[in-house]
Design a protein around this motif. Structure first.
Motif, PDB file in Angstrom:
ATOM      1  N   VAL A 374       0.850  -1.188   0.000  1.00  0.00           N
ATOM      2  CA  VAL A 374       0.000   0.000   0.000  1.00  0.00           C
ATOM      3  C   VAL A 374       0.891   1.245   0.000  1.00  0.00           C
ATOM      4  O   VAL A 374       0.792   2.099  -0.870  1.00  0.00           O
TER       5      VAL A 374
ATOM      6  N   THR B 373       5.754  -1.400  -6.653  1.00  0.00           N
ATOM      7  CA  THR B 373       4.465  -0.688  -6.608  1.00  0.00           C
ATOM      8  C   THR B 373       4.075  -0.261  -5.194  1.00  0.00           C
ATOM      9  O   THR B 373       2.892  -0.085  -4.916  1.00  0.00           O
ATOM     10  N   VAL B 374       5.073  -0.090  -4.321  1.00  0.00           N
ATOM     11  CA  VAL B 374       4.751   0.467  -3.000  1.00  0.00           C
ATOM     12  C   VAL B 374       4.464   1.967  -3.156  1.00  0.00           C
ATOM     13  O   VAL B 374       3.414   2.450  -2.760  1.00  0.00           O
TER      14      VAL B 374
ATOM     15  N   THR C 373      -1.222   0.955  -9.590  1.00  0.00           N
ATOM     16  CA  THR C 373      -1.370   0.894  -8.121  1.00  0.00           C
ATOM     17  C   THR C 373      -0.107   1.329  -7.382  1.00  0.00           C
ATOM     18  O   THR C 373       0.093   0.931  -6.242  1.00  0.00           O
TER      19      THR C 373
ATOM     20  N   THR D 373      -4.796  -1.246  -2.822  1.00  0.00           N
ATOM     21  CA  THR D 373      -3.358  -1.086  -2.515  1.00  0.00           C
ATOM     22  C   THR D 373      -2.713   0.065  -3.280  1.00  0.00           C
ATOM     23  O   THR D 373      -1.502   0.052  -3.505  1.00  0.00           O
TER      24      THR D 373
HETATM   25  K   LIG Z   1       0.951   1.562  -3.537  1.00  0.00           K
END
Ligand SMILES: [K+]
Ligand SMILES: [K+]
Lengths: 431, 431, 431, 431
Positions: A374, B373-374, C373, D373
């Motif tokens: 996240v 993708t953090v 994302t 996310t």
């Molecule tokens: K993220």
């Protein structure tokens, strides 16, 4: 030598097999071995003309049985059903455990499914059967006559036109109460701002120490109206339900039951709110139960087969999911601690004022948010060690997300094959 | 012509096959070819009445062998087990390598598994066997009698009631020390704030140059109590373990061993902390080893088969995961460098004061956080080139996440099939 | 009637088949139909005693052929190989296209692979064959004798001890130049800060208008040393390579070639940097080519089979990936535009000062970061419409990530099965 | 006893089967049972010499039928096609529903596909057939002669050279209008800044109350030019299209139609913009329809088979995706509400000023961004309860992403197998 070269002819279901007596003597104690004994022609169906022993059995599997005597390895054809094989081996008095392991695999790959056949459709029509049983007790009271009809109107939205109408009305009430819930949060927020932000200025705050809905009384009236409908619906369904215990075990009914309380509690504790302002917020909080009523929509739409299989699969791998969540929890603790000490040990004195955390629990929170990719960015590593920890956490999180996929897939495919098969079988038998 | 049209009748296990002599002469040097030679009737089992050569072999595979002479292509039935085929081909003196490639595929698809059968269950009961061996040495000392009992109490939580109790006590101590660890971090944080944030004001800082637990001495006492229990448990298990070398190769035992140190070191270096304040933090850091003790919970719960297969699969693809991590590392370096120069080259002079980085390592950090993708958002591209780099990194990261899935799946399915089969086999053999 | 009931006996490879003449007349023009004609006994191998027509063919497929005459549907056994079936059908003069569609599927499912067999191992030993061909031209010059040896030392790190040493040296140089590259970025950053942040103050800036490496001259010397080695290595490999054209088609060799330039350019344009300060940064930028040399590590480690299959699969679905990237690009444009107008149309006047963007390209950037994302959080929707757009983009992005997985999986499984098979085949043939 | 031991010989297609009469009497009413009746020899083809009943049927399935009489379980060979089995069972007068469930599974696993064969290729050449039908009506007017040619030029870019040219021109116009759209947004943004940020200062704002394109009139002219081309193209295609209704059902044609409007509306409402400044923005907004024209590129590239299967699969699981989106929506509502009350109830008074939200809808937004996310980080939990909610939401979101994968995979594999098969079938039939 002459003796061992003696031939025996076996007519198995019309197919002639020839072999040496010595071959059949390989496994003493089996039926075929006993054919080589002198008194065999009197016991078995022996045709002296053709010198054949006749057996009214499947020729196909017998060829494998005969090969077992020849090569000492018991194999079986790929397309044999387990039950067929067992029956034949029992007839020829051969122990099933002699089967070569490569053929065990063949048999078992197909056998995975029938074992799980019974689990799958167990809860399909349990409720109805309960009702039928009750009907069969033959007490032709008013209750017995009407109970199934009312039950099907309230529980089976596709059974009749009135059931459909009731379902739509019920759905509208559910949507209504969710909208009311959202509206009430506005009043709640105002109540919160007034009561909790200026604590210490008691004279100002005092004015607002009254239930929030005094500002929006019409909402409480609407909510009360909805809840009265739910109370009526729940009472009727409870009265006509065939099995009270099962009724309460159904989580949807529990939600229905719990969703009756918030309004009544509100009316009951009305006076207490002035003394305990946080009570108002708690009353709002327990109204979240209204949202759970949205789950009842699942009863109003015909779920496709694939989704029922999906939910069944999810239930069956619940334990695996729990263990994976434990792994995630462990990773959270581990990376959180690493991050905590990494930041403390390597932080440049001039940076310290900017440390994003004051607590190891904040580090755990950070670790979980990084592991799930996240990445809010509220807490960020400032030192190289912290950055390496974060990088490791991100990569591990990525891998942890991937782990449950194959478990899920393998189980799902299995159950889906069974479900599709069962559906076809049912359709075949209906026509 | 007349000669080539001469027919030969073969009775293979009772099934009559007819073919021309010329057909059998296709492959000289094989057993079937030698049947066409004049002296064949004297060598093989020849029945002059029916003019048949009799062979006590499987008729099924012989039909494929005969077709090999007819068409020059050697095929095999789909459901043939490899061992059966090999035996038959050896009997008929045909080289196995003549098998057509389509049939090789059939055979091999099934053969993947048996090869890996032995790897899978190797470490199942190694420890126990070691113990049994020792018992069989027949030295009926006190040690020999009690060792297996104590061992099973400490190592096999499901074996007896006392073992269960011990497991619960052990678990409570582990949870206890984790809670103590979390509590200690609070004292650590205070110690850190006092000692490290005002460096330079030596008179203020000096007051705090004492071990952090002086503020929370009871925590150290509790910790010491837990560690004493762990010391006792570890000593007993070390004494009764059947194989000392194997005992230390087990990572869980290494963790048990290492987790004894932090407290003793703390007591030992007590006086040094005043001189070296960072030592206090390092002593906290090495306590992270306590968290690893949580992994012992895995011994207390019965892991489902599917998860054991999962962990085995993960172990077997460790090398592939490493290579994929190297790919990720390469992408990090590449996109990090692109980002660094992209931002420098295209940055508008008026923006420069806002550049989020001062170092290429910060760019590498940014690249990894984007690839996984953090996306914390602490470092953000300010120029178009940087944004394009970020977009590419995000897309490549997305694709890189997907890459290991099929490897994982294919391997997992394979091992799961074997595991399920083995479990069934074991269950079958038990009953 | 009598005529149609006339029976015909067929002895196919020893197995007797009986059928009515009328059945065989179902498909005129085929071989079996011609058996019913009066002159058939003289053409075919007819035994007047047993009244059998003898055919030296496979009995198994013939039973399906005969059923074709009986039922008008041509099926085939599941385990038949395509080549076998084709041969038999050709013999019986039946058109292959008559095969029922269910059996086509059986045949084709197995046929997917052999077609792709040749693609897979094409480039395995192409280089070597080229060398062998050259050797066979028989020109025993100095070149011919030494070329293969030097080639294998430089290109095959596992072939000999000296090749291993050279590989290690080469690897060290590569790692060295990457470290030098990272170090140089520091000098670059200082050069950038000095020259580009105070543009306008020409007198201050002027002092720094010199190549950055004047501050770190030793780095350039080290870099030059590494590049000299690379120049030597590349020259040797180019001289001894058997096929110059193929040598340059290999991307790794192109990288080797390009990585020679940066330093030489730097030395060449030394004087120009004072006039064009941005040239210094561009010279740093083109050094990114050094990082690509890291890809050569892939030649130094023995890649497991599964990874080679993976990279082959990735290559084979390159086109599909491109199309999916186009879909992603379209989604980016669409959601970016929606976001742009959504924010403009619904923004509260008081918010406007906070609008995160000034350009639709910034919105496209936001859309891509949301779709993948990553979610940096630098641009955030402020209006409800923008938030709904963001929510849709996030969900669509999530679904788009999932899309390539099944394509990848299906292809990968296919290729992996072939690769495993080929490896086994090779191993079998070696022993 | 003697009677039951009476043997019956059955010659099925040449293969001799022997069994006891008593065995055949197991299932009265079937054809085989009637063979045991005294008058059977006169009804069936009975050979008194060999005492055989002859049946001209497949011997393979008959062996399973005979086993059905022996063991009471009806099985079938694995490689039997359903149609074959049905025919044979009908001949032997056995009810298909007697088939054992294990064999049902075998049959059905293969039967999944043919059922779906017809769905798959339905819309392949519908348009053309419509055109052919029209041609066959034999009205040799000018229209009839030219319509198919123009149609194929405009609709089938690979059919001829002129079609290719037209496709390229069309593509250039589409790219052109997208670039124009992006350029116009700049003017739109200026228009927005001028008109909406200083609302209240009417005298300043008034100056700008004119259509935005007055600052960039050349853009409108270019746009008009493109739209004129699209109008021409659309008109021609509409005139020559064979089926007007189908033409408008195609979403791509609808997009073509809608994309004609924005410019004409702009010209029409020119004067109104001064009165309603937001109209200018709305006119920009509806131009997003231009972007949808990019979807027409899909007609210009030959989509690989695998992608067509993918899009077909996506269409077929649309319903499942919708239900999963509903689950996501429910999770959003639930976690959003939990977060709202969690933050309110636990927030420290001193924190309150920092609460990131003022509305429950902002919490819903936060919940969705966490579930997917993305995690922008604009809204962050400040209390422990909020953090736990966020953690739960992140984990649930992670699991929800994984859920659709197996559904997608299972369906995709199925359709892909069919598609590959059909393609091969078509290729086979062409050659
Ligand atoms: K993220
Ligand atoms: K983020």
């Amino acid at each position: 030598m002459e003796d061992s070269k003696e031939k025996i002819i076996l007519n198995v279901g019309g197919v002639r097999y020839e072999t040496y007596s010595s071959t059949l003597r390989t496994f003493p104690g089996t039926k075929l071995c006993s054919l080589t004994e002198p008194h065999a022609p009197s016991i078995y169906d022996y045709n002296p003309t053709t010198k054949e022993f006749f057996f009214d059995r499947s020729a196909e599997i017998f060829s494998y049985v005969l090969n077992y005597y020849r090569t000492k390895h018991l194999h079986c054809p790929m397309d044999t059903c387990r039950s067929v094989l067992e029956e034949e081996l029992a007839f020829w008095e051969i122990n099933e455990t002699q089967l070569a392991s490569c053929c065990w695999l063949k048999l078992n790959n197909k056998e995975v499914q029938p074992e799980e056949f019974h689990i799958w459709d167990e809860n399909d029509q349990a409720d109805d059967q309960c009702l039928i049983v009750q009907t069969e007790r033959m007490d032709f009271s008013w209750r017995t006559r009407w109970q199934p009809k009312i039950w099907s109107i309230f529980e089976k939205p596709f059974s009749s036109f009135s059931a459909k109408c009731l379902a739509v009305v019920s759905l509208l009430f559910i949507i209504g109460i969710v909208i009311i819930f959202c509206e009430e949060t506005k009043a709640q927020f105002e109540f919160f701002t007034a009561n909790f932000t200026f604590v210490g200025h008691s004279e100002v705050a005092h004015n607002y120490h009254e239930p929030y809905y005094h500002q929006a009384a019409y909402l409480l009236h609407l909510e009360l109206f909805c809840v009265l409908w739910f109370t009526f619906e729940f009472s009727v369904r409870f009265c006509v339900c065939p099995d009270k215990k099962k009724f309460f075990q159904n989580p949807l009914n529990m939600v229905d039951f719990l969703s009756l309380f918030p309004v009544y509690i509100e009316l009951f504790v009305d006076g207490q709110i002035q003394k305990m302002p946080s009570l108002g917020l708690w009353l709002g909080f327990i109204r979240i139960v209204y949202l759970l009523k949205l789950l009842k929509i699942s009863k109003l739409i015909e779920t496709p087969l694939i989704l029922r299989v999906l939910s069944y699969t999810l239930k069956s791998i619940l334990r695996e999911i729990c263990i994976l969540l434990m792994i995630l929890a462990f990773e959270t603790l581990f990376f959180g601690s690493l991050f905590f000490y990494g930041e403390l040990l390597c932080s440049n004195p001039s940076y310290t004022g900017e440390l994003h955390f004051t607590d190891i629990f904040v580090c755990f929170w950070w670790a979980l948010i990084t592991l799930t990719t996240v990445g809010y960015g509220d807490i960020i590593p400032l030192t190289s060690v912290g950055q390496v920890t974060a990088a490791l956490a991100a990569v591990f999180g990525m891998l942890t997300i991937i782990i449950p996929i194959p478990i899920f897939l393998v189980k799902f495919k299995n159950y889906y094959a069974i479900a599709v098969f069962k559906q076809k079988l049912k359709r075949c038998k209906n026509y």
